[in-house]
Design an enzyme around this catalytic site. Structure first.
Site, short mmCIF file in Angstrom:
data_model
loop_
_atom_site.label_atom_id
_atom_site.label_comp_id
_atom_site.label_asym_id
_atom_site.label_seq_id
_atom_site.Cartn_x
_atom_site.Cartn_y
_atom_site.Cartn_z
N ASP A 13 15.84 79.19 -42.10
CA ASP A 13 16.72 79.35 -43.20
C ASP A 13 16.47 80.85 -43.64
OD1 ASP A 13 18.11 78.89 -45.40
OD2 ASP A 13 16.49 77.99 -46.70
N ASN A 61 25.38 70.08 -42.42
CA ASN A 61 25.90 71.32 -42.13
C ASN A 61 27.34 71.24 -41.90
OD1 ASN A 61 23.03 73.03 -40.49
ND2 ASN A 61 23.56 72.99 -42.73
C1 FPP Z 1 20.17 78.70 -42.27
O1 FPP Z 1 20.62 79.74 -42.84
C2 FPP Z 1 20.44 78.80 -40.89
C3 FPP Z 1 21.28 77.70 -40.43
C4 FPP Z 1 22.16 76.83 -41.05
C5 FPP Z 1 21.48 77.72 -38.99
C6 FPP Z 1 20.50 78.20 -37.98
C7 FPP Z 1 20.84 78.54 -36.65
C8 FPP Z 1 20.86 79.66 -35.96
C9 FPP Z 1 19.48 80.48 -36.16
C10 FPP Z 1 21.36 79.90 -34.57
C11 FPP Z 1 21.74 78.77 -33.75
C12 FPP Z 1 20.75 78.41 -33.20
C13 FPP Z 1 20.25 77.86 -32.01
C14 FPP Z 1 19.00 77.08 -31.48
C15 FPP Z 1 21.03 78.79 -30.89
P1 FPP Z 1 21.74 79.96 -44.13
O2 FPP Z 1 23.04 80.14 -43.44
O3 FPP Z 1 21.52 78.55 -44.68
O4 FPP Z 1 20.95 80.97 -44.87
P2 FPP Z 1 20.91 81.30 -46.52
O5 FPP Z 1 20.26 79.97 -47.03
O6 FPP Z 1 20.33 82.65 -46.73
O7 FPP Z 1 22.58 81.15 -46.76
#
Ligand code: FPP
Length: 233
Positions: A13, A61
């Site tokens: 996250d 998501n």
């Molecule tokens: C949370 O950050 C992250 C995600 C929803 C996606 C995680 C995905 C990746 C790290 C990349 C793809 C994965 C692979 C295995 C290739 P957020 O966007 O919720 O952050 P925030 O809470 O700060 O807005």
């Protein structure tokens, strides 16, 4: 080594906040998140973690703007294209949890090819959670168990925790030891709810794109220092 954690799972996250702090678009945070995935999967292997599960895309998501969903799908495909050879060369088996067949057909095709290619590998396991939600996973398991009860092939008394576990997406994985969440949020967000029953939880304020081998080492040290009693004393 010596930390004793066979199965580590991570809620990655903070990509959005990492980008925002730098006045960059959210996609830049997700790209940096993929770099962190690369570092941390290597580190986990080197530190002797048998199974690493990453929450890459939740069943919730889909509610994000279409552009962000398609950026995440593109990054997933890029990751498979760029990194699968390294995983395979290191004897890593890829597994997916979640209902990934709902992703776009080109992603599903790549995933199926990657699963098939690494199926015989016997080193560590990298599990990617895609379109995963713990409640959805349990609903699918209950439906399958319910169908057996309804057809008369299963007695309700035969339903046990082990039996339920064997119907979950994680059926053949080692029990979950350590669940890490980055970015300071202290929630499970519908991730591995059943499997986390006796897992140790570890929260860090670090944003996912900043997470690295040292940070994983720290989490494993913290795990090694905990006394797990499983309800006993
Ligand atoms: C949370 O950050 C992250 C995600 C929803 C996606 C995680 C995905 C990746 C790290 C990349 C793809 C994965 C692979 C295995 C290739 P957020 O966007 O919720 O952050 P925030 O809470 O700060 O807005």
């Amino acid at each position: 080594m010596g930390h004793g954690a066979r199965h580590v799972a991570i809620i990655m996250d903070g990509n959005g906040r990492w980008a925002k702090k730098r006045f960059l678009p959210r996609v830049a945070g997700h790209k940096a998140g993929v770099e962190a995935v690369r570092r941390v999967t290597r580190a986990a292997r080197e530190l002797g973690v048998e199974c690493l599960t990453l929450y890459a895309f939740s069943s919730e998501n889909w509610k994000r703007p279409a552009e962000e969903v398609s950026d995440l799908m593109a990054l997933l495909k890029y990751f498979i294209r760029a990194d699968l050879d390294e995983f395979h060369a290191n004897n890593v088996r890829l597994r997916i949890i979640g209902d990934y067949h709902a992703l776009d057909p080109s992603a599903v095709e790549m995933i199926d090819a990657a699963l098939e290619r690494t199926a015989g590998n016997t080193g560590s396991t990298l599990v990617v959670a895609l379109n995963y939600g713990a409640q959805d996973e349990m609903v699918r398991a209950m439906r399958s168990i319910g169908a057996q009860v309804a057809s008369g092939t299963l007695a309700p008394d035969a339903i046990s925790p082990e039996m339920i576990s064997s119907h979950l997406d994680t059926a053949e994985l080692p029990p979950l030891d350590l669940l890490i969440r980055t970015s300071g949020e202290k929630r499970l967000s519908n991730f591995l709810l059943w499997q986390a029953a006796y897992a140790e939880l570890y929260f860090t304020d670090m944003l996912w794109p900043d997470f690295d081998a040292d940070a994983l080492g720290e989490a494993l040290n913290s795990f090694a220092g905990r006394e797990r009693r499983y309800g006993g004393r």
